[in-house]
Structures are given as C-alpha cells and as structure tokens.
Write a protein that holds these residues in place. Structure first.
Motif, PDB file in Angstrom:
ATOM      1  N   PRO A 148       0.841  -1.210   0.000  1.00 51.38           N
ATOM      2  CA  PRO A 148       0.000   0.000   0.000  1.00 51.38           C
ATOM      3  C   PRO A 148       0.873   1.256   0.000  1.00 51.38           C
ATOM      4  O   PRO A 148       1.974   1.263   0.548  1.00 51.38           O
ATOM      5  CB  PRO A 148      -0.790  -0.113   1.308  1.00 51.38           C
ATOM      6  CG  PRO A 148      -0.792  -1.581   1.627  1.00 51.38           C
ATOM      7  CD  PRO A 148       0.535  -2.094   1.126  1.00 51.38           C
ATOM      8  N   VAL A 149       0.368   2.306  -0.629  1.00 51.52           N
ATOM      9  CA  VAL A 149       1.088   3.579  -0.668  1.00 51.52           C
ATOM     10  C   VAL A 149       1.039   4.187   0.733  1.00 51.52           C
ATOM     11  O   VAL A 149      -0.032   4.301   1.330  1.00 51.52           O
ATOM     12  CB  VAL A 149       0.455   4.531  -1.701  1.00 51.52           C
ATOM     13  CG1 VAL A 149       1.152   5.881  -1.699  1.00 51.52           C
ATOM     14  CG2 VAL A 149       0.488   3.902  -3.094  1.00 51.52           C
ATOM     15  N   PRO A 150       2.198   4.597   1.274  1.00 52.02           N
ATOM     16  CA  PRO A 150       2.217   5.194   2.614  1.00 52.02           C
ATOM     17  C   PRO A 150       1.385   6.489   2.656  1.00 52.02           C
ATOM     18  O   PRO A 150       1.347   7.233   1.671  1.00 52.02           O
ATOM     19  CB  PRO A 150       3.703   5.502   2.857  1.00 52.02           C
ATOM     20  CG  PRO A 150       4.450   4.695   1.856  1.00 52.02           C
ATOM     21  CD  PRO A 150       3.543   4.486   0.695  1.00 52.02           C
ATOM     22  N   PRO A 151       0.736   6.749   3.781  1.00 50.12           N
ATOM     23  CA  PRO A 151      -0.092   7.957   3.898  1.00 50.12           C
ATOM     24  C   PRO A 151       0.651   9.248   3.540  1.00 50.12           C
ATOM     25  O   PRO A 151       0.093  10.147   2.924  1.00 50.12           O
ATOM     26  CB  PRO A 151      -0.521   7.968   5.370  1.00 50.12           C
ATOM     27  CG  PRO A 151      -0.409   6.548   5.809  1.00 50.12           C
ATOM     28  CD  PRO A 151       0.702   5.938   5.000  1.00 50.12           C
ATOM     29  N   ASP A 172      -8.520  18.677   7.797  1.00 52.76           N
ATOM     30  CA  ASP A 172      -9.189  17.520   8.405  1.00 52.76           C
ATOM     31  C   ASP A 172      -9.812  16.616   7.341  1.00 52.76           C
ATOM     32  O   ASP A 172      -9.769  15.382   7.456  1.00 52.76           O
ATOM     33  CB  ASP A 172     -10.269  17.969   9.397  1.00 52.76           C
ATOM     34  CG  ASP A 172      -9.681  18.561  10.672  1.00 52.76           C
ATOM     35  OD1 ASP A 172      -8.468  18.360  10.913  1.00 52.76           O
ATOM     36  OD2 ASP A 172     -10.434  19.204  11.422  1.00 52.76           O
ATOM     37  N   ASP A 173     -10.372  17.215   6.299  1.00 54.04           N
ATOM     38  CA  ASP A 173     -10.978  16.427   5.219  1.00 54.04           C
ATOM     39  C   ASP A 173      -9.911  15.693   4.408  1.00 54.04           C
ATOM     40  O   ASP A 173     -10.120  14.553   3.992  1.00 54.04           O
ATOM     41  CB  ASP A 173     -11.822  17.321   4.311  1.00 54.04           C
ATOM     42  CG  ASP A 173     -13.052  17.867   5.018  1.00 54.04           C
ATOM     43  OD1 ASP A 173     -13.485  17.248   6.026  1.00 54.04           O
ATOM     44  OD2 ASP A 173     -13.586  18.908   4.570  1.00 54.04           O
ATOM     45  N   ARG A 174      -8.766  16.340   4.203  1.00 54.46           N
ATOM     46  CA  ARG A 174      -7.673  15.674   3.488  1.00 54.46           C
ATOM     47  C   ARG A 174      -7.171  14.477   4.292  1.00 54.46           C
ATOM     48  O   ARG A 174      -6.941  13.394   3.742  1.00 54.46           O
ATOM     49  CB  ARG A 174      -6.517  16.633   3.227  1.00 54.46           C
ATOM     50  CG  ARG A 174      -6.813  17.635   2.136  1.00 54.46           C
ATOM     51  CD  ARG A 174      -5.619  18.449   1.780  1.00 54.46           C
ATOM     52  NE  ARG A 174      -4.892  18.858   2.976  1.00 54.46           N
ATOM     53  CZ  ARG A 174      -3.886  19.695   2.993  1.00 54.46           C
ATOM     54  NH1 ARG A 174      -3.459  20.218   1.889  1.00 54.46           N
ATOM     55  NH2 ARG A 174      -3.299  20.026   4.114  1.00 54.46           N
ATOM     56  N   ASN A 180      -9.101   6.993   4.699  1.00 59.79           N
ATOM     57  CA  ASN A 180     -10.122   6.121   4.098  1.00 59.79           C
ATOM     58  C   ASN A 180      -9.630   5.398   2.845  1.00 59.79           C
ATOM     59  O   ASN A 180     -10.167   4.350   2.505  1.00 59.79           O
ATOM     60  CB  ASN A 180     -11.385   6.916   3.763  1.00 59.79           C
ATOM     61  CG  ASN A 180     -12.133   7.340   5.002  1.00 59.79           C
ATOM     62  OD1 ASN A 180     -11.982   6.753   6.065  1.00 59.79           O
ATOM     63  ND2 ASN A 180     -12.935   8.387   4.878  1.00 59.79           N
ATOM     64  N   CYS A 181      -8.634   5.931   2.174  1.00 58.15           N
ATOM     65  CA  CYS A 181      -8.172   5.266   0.942  1.00 58.15           C
ATOM     66  C   CYS A 181      -7.283   4.064   1.236  1.00 58.15           C
ATOM     67  O   CYS A 181      -7.058   3.240   0.355  1.00 58.15           O
ATOM     68  CB  CYS A 181      -7.480   6.256   0.017  1.00 58.15           C
ATOM     69  SG  CYS A 181      -5.799   6.669   0.463  1.00 58.15           S
TER      70      CYS A 181
END
Length: 184
Positions: A148-151, A172-174, A180-181
């Motif tokens: 998985p791509v790191p955050p 906060d939305d970002r 969530n991804c």
C-alpha cells in the motif's frame, strides 16, 4: 476519461522500476512477471499505463474466470502464436492468478506453468495474496511485490492534484480522505 501515465503513479517505485526494466529487456524465453500485493495498490493500473506508453497491445484475462485446462488452452494458445491483430507487440496479463486452484481447476494451473517455462510472449500475472497456486507460479516467474502507498506519499500526491486543479480541501478532510483510501 484521462488515462494515467507511468509518471502519475506514486509508491512502489522500486517495483515499478523492475517491471519497466523487465519489459525493456524482455526476449523469448524470459520469465513471466508475477506481481503480488493487496488489492488497490496499482498492479493492474500500472501494467495498463505501461502498455499504453510503450505502445503494446494488452490482452487481459481474469485467471479466476479462465481456469480449467480446456478453457485456458482455447484462450491462451492462440495468443502464443505471437501475432497481434494490429501487428504490434503485445502482453498477456493474467489477473487474479491466486484464484486458480490446481485440484479444482482440472489442470489449468499446470498447463499455465508449462507455457510459462518457454514463454514466447510477454506475460504478467497479478495476485492479491500468496496461496498454493501463487507459490507454484512463482517458481517459474520473477516475483515483484507491491505494498500500500504510505499515507505521507498519498498526502503529497493529493496536494499536487489540488494545486494542479487550483482547488483546496480542509486539512481535516484531506486527512480523512487519506485514512479512508487505505493506501489505494
């Protein structure tokens, strides 16, 4: 719909580099590639983008749908004649190779393994997890692992897209979007 380019991908840099190197150096008899990693990490999308950029016809099959010996023979043998309808080079992409089971699929896995030993076409397979089928296929292929791509990278890429689109999203939305991804 805009199709992604190789340069649009983030994460798994060394894995992506290995795939491109394999493609460029490929010759008859080269081992097929086996891409292993969880769903959503870019295995299939990267192969599609790479084929577009290198002008290679992509033949995609879902291995879990095409799994018994007779079906595989009917679908795969014509591909091994190494002739593309457009006269271009092509690549056979078998997705979900981990969906093949030797006992339940009437020799389909054994047939594929035999074909892979002396490949006359480019072959790339993808699997979400390692199981008995993947272990058998890995003996006759070159395995490339995806994670998985790191955050952190996801956030940097999201910021890049927002700048390109001249848009913004609250912090906060970002953060919630990145969470969530799950590295997808």
């Amino acid at each position: 719909m805009i199709q992604p380019k190789i340069s649009d991908f983030v994460g798994n840099e060394s894995s992506r580099k290995k795939i491109v190197e394999w493609l460029v150096k490929w010759s008859n008899g080269s081992k097929p590639l086996l891409l292993v990693g969880p769903p959503g990490v870019g295995k299939t999308s990267f192969v599609q983008a790479m084929c577009r950029e290198f002008d290679i016809d992509l033949i995609e099959l879902n291995a879990s749908d095409t799994r018994n010996k007779n079906t595989i023979s009917q679908v795969v043998f014509p591909i091994f004649s190494n002739i593309s309808l457009t006269g271009k080079n092509f690549l056979l992409f078998l997705d979900e190779i981990d969906g093949i089971s030797n006992r339940e699929d009437s020799g389909g896995l054994d047939l594929l393994i035999e074909l892979f030993k002396e490949a006359t076409v480019r072959i790339v397979m993808a699997a979400n997890k390692s199981n008995e089928a993947v272990k058998k296929v890995s003996k006759v292929s070159k395995t490339v692992t995806f994670s998985p791509v790191p955050p952190r990278l996801s956030m940097l890429y999201l910021d890049k897209i927002l700048r390109m689109e001249n848009s913004s999203i609250k912090v906060d939305d970002r953060l919630e979007l990145i969470r969530n991804c799950s590295g997808d």
